[in-house]
Design an enzyme around this catalytic site. Structure first.
Site, PDB file in Angstrom:
ATOM      1  N   ASN A 167      -5.476 -10.128  -3.816  1.00  0.00           N
ATOM      2  CA  ASN A 167      -5.122  -9.551  -2.497  1.00  0.00           C
ATOM      3  C   ASN A 167      -4.644  -8.109  -2.654  1.00  0.00           C
ATOM      4  O   ASN A 167      -4.732  -7.323  -1.714  1.00  0.00           O
ATOM      5  CB  ASN A 167      -4.069 -10.416  -1.776  1.00  0.00           C
ATOM      6  CG  ASN A 167      -2.834 -10.728  -2.619  1.00  0.00           C
ATOM      7  OD1 ASN A 167      -2.812 -10.495  -3.822  1.00  0.00           O
ATOM      8  ND2 ASN A 167      -1.816 -11.276  -1.984  1.00  0.00           N
TER       9      ASN A 167
ATOM     10  N   ASP B 145       0.811  -1.225   0.000  1.00  0.00           N
ATOM     11  CA  ASP B 145       0.000   0.000   0.000  1.00  0.00           C
ATOM     12  C   ASP B 145       0.840   1.270   0.000  1.00  0.00           C
ATOM     13  O   ASP B 145       0.420   2.308   0.520  1.00  0.00           O
ATOM     14  CB  ASP B 145      -0.962   0.021   1.204  1.00  0.00           C
ATOM     15  CG  ASP B 145      -1.863  -1.188   1.222  1.00  0.00           C
ATOM     16  OD1 ASP B 145      -2.236  -1.648   0.128  1.00  0.00           O
ATOM     17  OD2 ASP B 145      -2.188  -1.669   2.323  1.00  0.00           O
TER      18      ASP B 145
ATOM     19  N   GLY C   7      -4.588  -4.197  -3.816  1.00  0.00           N
ATOM     20  CA  GLY C   7      -5.567  -3.137  -4.057  1.00  0.00           C
ATOM     21  C   GLY C   7      -4.769  -1.894  -4.426  1.00  0.00           C
ATOM     22  O   GLY C   7      -4.130  -1.290  -3.576  1.00  0.00           O
ATOM     23  N   HIS C   8      -4.759  -1.573  -5.710  1.00  0.00           N
ATOM     24  CA  HIS C   8      -3.946  -0.448  -6.191  1.00  0.00           C
ATOM     25  C   HIS C   8      -4.885   0.678  -6.625  1.00  0.00           C
ATOM     26  O   HIS C   8      -5.696   0.500  -7.533  1.00  0.00           O
ATOM     27  CB  HIS C   8      -3.059  -0.897  -7.356  1.00  0.00           C
ATOM     28  CG  HIS C   8      -2.054  -1.941  -6.958  1.00  0.00           C
ATOM     29  ND1 HIS C   8      -1.162  -2.494  -7.829  1.00  0.00           N
ATOM     30  CD2 HIS C   8      -1.798  -2.502  -5.762  1.00  0.00           C
ATOM     31  CE1 HIS C   8      -0.402  -3.366  -7.186  1.00  0.00           C
ATOM     32  NE2 HIS C   8      -0.780  -3.398  -5.931  1.00  0.00           N
TER      33      HIS C   8
ATOM     34  N   GLN D  68       1.867  -6.019  -3.256  1.00  0.00           N
ATOM     35  CA  GLN D  68       2.320  -6.135  -1.870  1.00  0.00           C
ATOM     36  C   GLN D  68       3.636  -5.357  -1.687  1.00  0.00           C
ATOM     37  O   GLN D  68       3.898  -4.444  -2.452  1.00  0.00           O
ATOM     38  CB  GLN D  68       2.471  -7.611  -1.445  1.00  0.00           C
ATOM     39  CG  GLN D  68       1.140  -8.358  -1.317  1.00  0.00           C
ATOM     40  CD  GLN D  68       0.579  -8.860  -2.629  1.00  0.00           C
ATOM     41  OE1 GLN D  68       1.270  -9.499  -3.397  1.00  0.00           O
ATOM     42  NE2 GLN D  68      -0.673  -8.564  -2.897  1.00  0.00           N
TER      43      GLN D  68
ATOM     44  N   ARG E  11       2.151 -29.023  -7.033  1.00  0.00           N
ATOM     45  CA  ARG E  11       1.932 -29.576  -8.375  1.00  0.00           C
ATOM     46  C   ARG E  11       0.543 -30.199  -8.554  1.00  0.00           C
ATOM     47  O   ARG E  11       0.390 -31.192  -9.246  1.00  0.00           O
ATOM     48  CB  ARG E  11       3.043 -30.571  -8.736  1.00  0.00           C
ATOM     49  CG  ARG E  11       4.364 -29.863  -8.866  1.00  0.00           C
ATOM     50  CD  ARG E  11       5.521 -30.781  -8.837  1.00  0.00           C
ATOM     51  NE  ARG E  11       5.663 -31.417  -7.544  1.00  0.00           N
ATOM     52  CZ  ARG E  11       6.756 -32.050  -7.141  1.00  0.00           C
ATOM     53  NH1 ARG E  11       7.794 -32.124  -7.942  1.00  0.00           N
ATOM     54  NH2 ARG E  11       6.815 -32.591  -5.954  1.00  0.00           N
TER      55      ARG E  11
ATOM     56  N   GLY F  85       1.560   3.024  -2.532  1.00  0.00           N
ATOM     57  CA  GLY F  85       1.159   3.947  -3.595  1.00  0.00           C
ATOM     58  C   GLY F  85       1.698   3.489  -4.942  1.00  0.00           C
ATOM     59  O   GLY F  85       1.920   4.301  -5.850  1.00  0.00           O
ATOM     60  N   LYS F  86       1.874   2.171  -5.076  1.00  0.00           N
ATOM     61  CA  LYS F  86       2.397   1.616  -6.335  1.00  0.00           C
ATOM     62  C   LYS F  86       1.451   1.939  -7.494  1.00  0.00           C
ATOM     63  O   LYS F  86       1.887   2.276  -8.585  1.00  0.00           O
ATOM     64  CB  LYS F  86       2.540   0.082  -6.216  1.00  0.00           C
ATOM     65  CG  LYS F  86       3.525  -0.341  -5.138  1.00  0.00           C
ATOM     66  CD  LYS F  86       3.549  -1.846  -4.961  1.00  0.00           C
ATOM     67  CE  LYS F  86       2.286  -2.428  -4.363  1.00  0.00           C
ATOM     68  NZ  LYS F  86       2.032  -2.046  -2.973  1.00  0.00           N
ATOM     69  N   GLY F  87       0.130   1.817  -7.228  1.00  0.00           N
ATOM     70  CA  GLY F  87      -0.857   2.077  -8.278  1.00  0.00           C
ATOM     71  C   GLY F  87      -0.706   3.472  -8.836  1.00  0.00           C
ATOM     72  O   GLY F  87      -0.684   3.681 -10.044  1.00  0.00           O
TER      73      GLY F  87
HETATM   74  P1  GDP Z   1      -0.765   0.399  -3.508  1.00  0.00           P
HETATM   75  O1  GDP Z   1      -1.373  -0.874  -3.055  1.00  0.00           O
HETATM   76  O2  GDP Z   1       0.707   0.436  -3.267  1.00  0.00           O
HETATM   77  O3  GDP Z   1      -1.107   0.756  -4.923  1.00  0.00           O
HETATM   78  O4  GDP Z   1      -1.388   1.548  -2.589  1.00  0.00           O
HETATM   79  P2  GDP Z   1      -2.943   1.706  -2.193  1.00  0.00           P
HETATM   80  O5  GDP Z   1      -3.680   2.210  -3.356  1.00  0.00           O
HETATM   81  O6  GDP Z   1      -3.432   0.480  -1.519  1.00  0.00           O
HETATM   82  O7  GDP Z   1      -2.820   2.778  -1.045  1.00  0.00           O
HETATM   83  C1  GDP Z   1      -2.245   4.018  -1.268  1.00  0.00           C
HETATM   84  C2  GDP Z   1      -3.304   5.095  -0.996  1.00  0.00           C
HETATM   85  O8  GDP Z   1      -2.667   6.338  -0.868  1.00  0.00           O
HETATM   86  C3  GDP Z   1      -4.307   5.252  -2.114  1.00  0.00           C
HETATM   87  O9  GDP Z   1      -5.553   5.591  -1.586  1.00  0.00           O
HETATM   88  C4  GDP Z   1      -3.741   6.404  -2.923  1.00  0.00           C
HETATM   89  O10 GDP Z   1      -4.723   7.125  -3.624  1.00  0.00           O
HETATM   90  C5  GDP Z   1      -3.151   7.238  -1.851  1.00  0.00           C
HETATM   91  N1  GDP Z   1      -1.976   8.034  -2.270  1.00  0.00           N
HETATM   92  C6  GDP Z   1      -1.001   7.730  -3.137  1.00  0.00           C
HETATM   93  N2  GDP Z   1      -0.083   8.710  -3.180  1.00  0.00           N
HETATM   94  C7  GDP Z   1      -0.493   9.654  -2.314  1.00  0.00           C
HETATM   95  C8  GDP Z   1       0.037  10.914  -1.883  1.00  0.00           C
HETATM   96  O11 GDP Z   1       1.101  11.339  -2.296  1.00  0.00           O
HETATM   97  N3  GDP Z   1      -0.674  11.591  -0.950  1.00  0.00           N
HETATM   98  C9  GDP Z   1      -1.838  11.141  -0.448  1.00  0.00           C
HETATM   99  N4  GDP Z   1      -2.461  11.878   0.466  1.00  0.00           N
HETATM  100  N5  GDP Z   1      -2.374   9.971  -0.828  1.00  0.00           N
HETATM  101  C10 GDP Z   1      -1.700   9.233  -1.734  1.00  0.00           C
HETATM  102  P1  IMO Z   2      -0.998  -4.146  -2.225  1.00  0.00           P
HETATM  103  O1  IMO Z   2      -0.578  -4.700  -3.574  1.00  0.00           O
HETATM  104  C1  IMO Z   2      -0.977  -4.646   2.112  1.00  0.00           C
HETATM  105  C2  IMO Z   2      -1.091  -8.748   3.618  1.00  0.00           C
HETATM  106  C3  IMO Z   2      -2.334  -9.207   4.343  1.00  0.00           C
HETATM  107  C4  IMO Z   2      -1.738 -10.221   5.296  1.00  0.00           C
HETATM  108  C5  IMO Z   2      -0.634 -10.857   4.460  1.00  0.00           C
HETATM  109  C6  IMO Z   2      -1.011 -12.176   3.810  1.00  0.00           C
HETATM  110  O2  IMO Z   2      -2.277  -3.383  -2.276  1.00  0.00           O
HETATM  111  O3  IMO Z   2       0.130  -3.404  -1.600  1.00  0.00           O
HETATM  112  P2  IMO Z   2      -2.593 -12.796   1.745  1.00  0.00           P
HETATM  113  O4  IMO Z   2      -4.043 -12.539   1.530  1.00  0.00           O
HETATM  114  O5  IMO Z   2      -1.698 -12.208   0.721  1.00  0.00           O
HETATM  115  O6  IMO Z   2      -2.288 -14.253   2.003  1.00  0.00           O
HETATM  116  O7  IMO Z   2      -2.270 -12.055   3.159  1.00  0.00           O
HETATM  117  O8  IMO Z   2      -0.298  -9.912   3.463  1.00  0.00           O
HETATM  118  N1  IMO Z   2      -1.337  -8.197   2.269  1.00  0.00           N
HETATM  119  C7  IMO Z   2      -1.256  -6.903   1.965  1.00  0.00           C
HETATM  120  N2  IMO Z   2      -1.018  -5.830   2.742  1.00  0.00           N
HETATM  121  N3  IMO Z   2      -1.128  -4.476   0.789  1.00  0.00           N
HETATM  122  C8  IMO Z   2      -1.322  -5.554  -0.025  1.00  0.00           C
HETATM  123  O9  IMO Z   2      -1.340  -5.460  -1.368  1.00  0.00           O
HETATM  124  C9  IMO Z   2      -1.445  -6.823   0.573  1.00  0.00           C
HETATM  125  N4  IMO Z   2      -1.675  -8.069   0.091  1.00  0.00           N
HETATM  126  C10 IMO Z   2      -1.596  -8.901   1.138  1.00  0.00           C
HETATM  127  O10 IMO Z   2      -2.952  -8.137   5.018  1.00  0.00           O
HETATM  128  O11 IMO Z   2      -1.127  -9.576   6.392  1.00  0.00           O
HETATM  129 MG    MG Z   3      -2.911  -1.529  -1.794  1.00  0.00          MG
END
Ligand code: GDP
Ligand code: IMO
Ligand code: MG
Length: 426
Positions: free
Chosen positions: A43, A18, A45-46, A226, A145, A20-22
Site C-alpha cells: 500500500n 505521502d 508508495g515512497h 503511511q 491466527r 515525503g518519507k521516501g
Molecule cells: P512518501 O509516501 O511519504 O514517501 O511520499 P510520496 O513519495 O508518496 O509522496 C511525496 C511526493 O512528493 C513524491 O513525489 C516526492 O518526490 C515529492 N517530494 C518530496 N519532497 C518534496 C519537496 O520538498 N518538494 C517537492 N516539490 N516535492 C517533494
Molecule cells: P505511504 O507509505 C497515503 C490509505 C488508503 C486508505 C487507507 C486504508 O505512501 O505514505 P489500505 O490499503 O492501507 O487498507 O488503505 O489508507 N493509505 C495511504 N495513504 N499514503 C500511504 O502510504 C497509504 N497507504 C494506505 O488510501 O485511505
Molecule cells: Mg506515498
C-alpha cells in the site's frame, strides 16, 4: 542524525501519509548501515528522485539506492512477494545492485491472492478507499491466527493446510459480499510454488540481524509507511490502515526493544494531504484544492488517485509529536507554497464555541469542528535553490518558526524540491 549516541532512528509520517518519507529516508540513508521497514506493505508508495530519475518503492526500503546499505523487511510488514519481485527486477534493470543486501523476515505474513480479491470485492474497503493491495484482509488473518508466514513456505503440507483455511475464510467473505468471484487453493499454491524459492533465498531472522547490528554500533534507520493519522489505534478510525504506523510499531514490527530506539523523526508536508475517505479538517475548497494539487503534483504514488489537499494542521501534527515522541520534524514541499499569496495555518478547532487543540478520538466530533487559522503573507519567491535556512525568505522562516512553536517539536530538515540535494539541514 546519526552520531556516537544516536544509532537507531525511526522515520514516521506525521500526517495522513505521502509526506515525503521516501525522500528523507534516502537522504539520511547515506549515513546508515541498515534501513528496515516495519509495517504496512505494498500500500505504501515512497518516491525517491535522483537526478532526473524517479523510483517508487512499495516494499523495498528506501535505502536501496545507496549501494552499501543493507535493507530489510520486518515481521510487521505484510509482504506481497509478487510485487516485491517486480520492484526488485525494475531496480536491477535501473542498474541497482540488490544482491546480498535485501532481507525479509522469516516471520512476516504473506499477502495471498485471496487477500487482494477480498480487499477489492469488499464494500467496506470501497467506503474507506483502500489501495486494494490486500493489506486489511492479510492483517485480519494474522490477528485471527490463520495467516501464512514466510517460514511456512519451507513446509509444503503446512502451507497447503494454511492456504485451505485462508481460502475457505475468503470464500465465506466473498459469498457474504454477494460477489461472484471465488478464491482457489490450487491457484494460490501455484503462484506461491513459483515464488517460494526466490523468497526463501531472502528469508532471515531480521530481529536477530538488526539486534546484532545495533550491538556492534551499526546505524539503523526504521522506515515507517503511511502516516500517524492512518494508525489503526491512533488515527481517524475507521478511516485508517490496518497497522501501527506510529513509532511503537518499529519495535514490534522488527522484533527489537523499544529501548533500542534513540530518535524519532516525523515527516510532514508544509500543508496537508490525504488519499481516500475520512476526515480532513483543513481541506481546501475545490478551486484551491485543484491549484495546490497541481503545484504539488498530488497524485497517489501507488494508485494514481488525486490526493485531497488542505492547509497545515498544527493540531494534527502536535498530536503526532505526542503519540510518536518525535524528537524532530522534517518539513517537505515548502516550495509548493512559493506562489501562494497567503498561507493558512490551523492552530485549533472550534467545537460548539470552544477551541480545542488536542485531536479528538471521536470522528463525530471532528465532523462538527471549524478550523481556526492564522494567516501568513506568501513569500512569492522560489525556495527551490535554498540550501541554508538563511537563504529562505523571511516570511517562510516566520511560517516555519510558528509551526515549531505550535507543534512543540524542532524542525531539523526543510525540503524544497524532489531531488536529493534539495534539502536544508538545520
Ligand atoms: P512518501 O509516501 O511519504 O514517501 O511520499 P510520496 O513519495 O508518496 O509522496 C511525496 C511526493 O512528493 C513524491 O513525489 C516526492 O518526490 C515529492 N517530494 C518530496 N519532497 C518534496 C519537496 O520538498 N518538494 C517537492 N516539490 N516535492 C517533494
Ligand atoms: P505511504 O507509505 C497515503 C490509505 C488508503 C486508505 C487507507 C486504508 O505512501 O505514505 P489500505 O490499503 O492501507 O487498507 O488503505 O489508507 N493509505 C495511504 N495513504 N499514503 C500511504 O502510504 C497509504 N497507504 C494506505 O488510501 O485511505
Ligand atoms: Mg506515498
Amino acid at each position: 542524525m546519526f552520531d556516537a549516541k544516536t544509532r537507531a532512528i525511526v522515520v514516521v509520517g506525521a500526517q495522513w501519509g505521502d509526506e515525503g518519507k521516501g525522500k528523507l529516508v534516502d537522504v539520511i540513508a547515506e549515513r546508515a548501515d541498515w534501513v528496515v521497514r516495519y509495517q504496512g506493505g505494498a500500500n505504501a508508495g515512497h518516491t525517491v528522485h535522483i537526478g532526473d530519475h524517479s523510483t517508487v518503492l512499495h516494499q523495498v526500503p528506501s535505502g536501496i539506492l545507496h549501494p552499501g546499505v543493507r535493507c530489510a523487511i520486518g515481521n510487521g510488514v505484510v509482504l506481497d512477494p509478487e510485487t516485491l519481485f517486480e520492484e526488485v527486477d525494475q531496480l536491477v534493470k535501473d542498474g541497482v545492485d540488490v544482491s546480498g543486501r535485501l532481507y525479509v523476515s522469516d516471520r512476516a505474513h504473506l499477502v495471498m491472492p485471496y487477500h487482494k480479491l477480498v480487499d477489492k470485492e469488499s464494500s467496506a474497503s470501497k467506503a474507506i478507499g483502500t489501495t486494494g493491495r490486500g493489506i486489511g484482509p492479510c492483517y485480519e488473518d494474522k490477528i485471527a491466527r490463520r495467516g501464512v508466514r514466510v517460514l511456512d513456505l519451507k513446509h509444503p503440507a503446512r502451507l497447503r493446510a494454511l492456504v485451505e483455511k485462508g481460502t475457505e475464510h475468503a470464500n465465506q467473505l466473498l459469498v457474504a459480499f454477494s460477489s461472484s468471484k471465488r478464491a482457489s487453493v490450487e491457484h494460490t499454491l501455484e503462484v506461491y510454488s513459483a515464488l517460494a524459492p526466490r523468497l526463501l533465498g531472502l528469508s532471515e531472522d531480521v530481529g536477530l540481524a538488526v539486534h546484532r547490528a545495533l550491538k556492534t554500533g551499526a546505524a539503523v534507520l526504521f522506515e515507517g509507511a503511511q502516516g500517524s493519522l492512518l494508525d489503526v489505534d491512533h488515527g481517524t478510525y475507521p478511516f485508517v490502515t490496518s497497522s501501527n504506523t506510529t513509532a511503537g510499531g518499529a519495535a514490534t514490527g522488527v522484533g527489537i526493544s523499544p529501548r533500542a530506539l534513540d530518535e524519532c523523526i516525523g515527516v510532514v508536508k508544509a500543508y496537508t494531504t490525504r488519499v481516500g475517505s475520512g476526515p480532513l479538517p483543513t481541506e481546501f475548497d475545490e478551486a484551491m484544492g485543484e491549484r495546490v494539487r497541481t503545484l504539488g503534483n498530488e497524485y497517489g504514488a501507488t494508485t494514481g488517485r488525486p490526493r485531497r489537499c488542505g492547509w497545515f494542521d498544527a493540531v494534527v501534527v502536535r498530536y503526532a509529536v505526542r503519540v510518536n515522541g518525535l524528537s524532530a520534524l522534517a518539513v517537505t514541499k515548502l516550495d509548493v507554497l512559493d506562489t501562494l499569496e497567503k498561507i493558512g495555518l490551523c492552530t485549533g478547532y472550534e467545537i460548539e464555541g470552544e477551541v480545542v487543540t488536542e485531536f479528538p478520538g471521536d470522528l463525530a466530533e471532528l465532523e462538527n469542528i471549524k478550523p481556526r487559522y492564522e494567516w501568513f503573507e506568501g513569500w512569492m519567491k522560489s525556495t527551490a535553490d535554498a540550501r541554508k535556512i538563511e537563504a529562505l525568505p523571511a516570511q517562510a522562516r516566520e511560517y516555519l518558526d510558528r509551526i515549531e512553536a505550535l507543534v512543540e517539536s524542532p524542525i531539523r530538515y526543510v525540503s524544497v524540491g524532489t531531488r536529493r540535494e534539495q534539502i536544508i539541514g538545520l
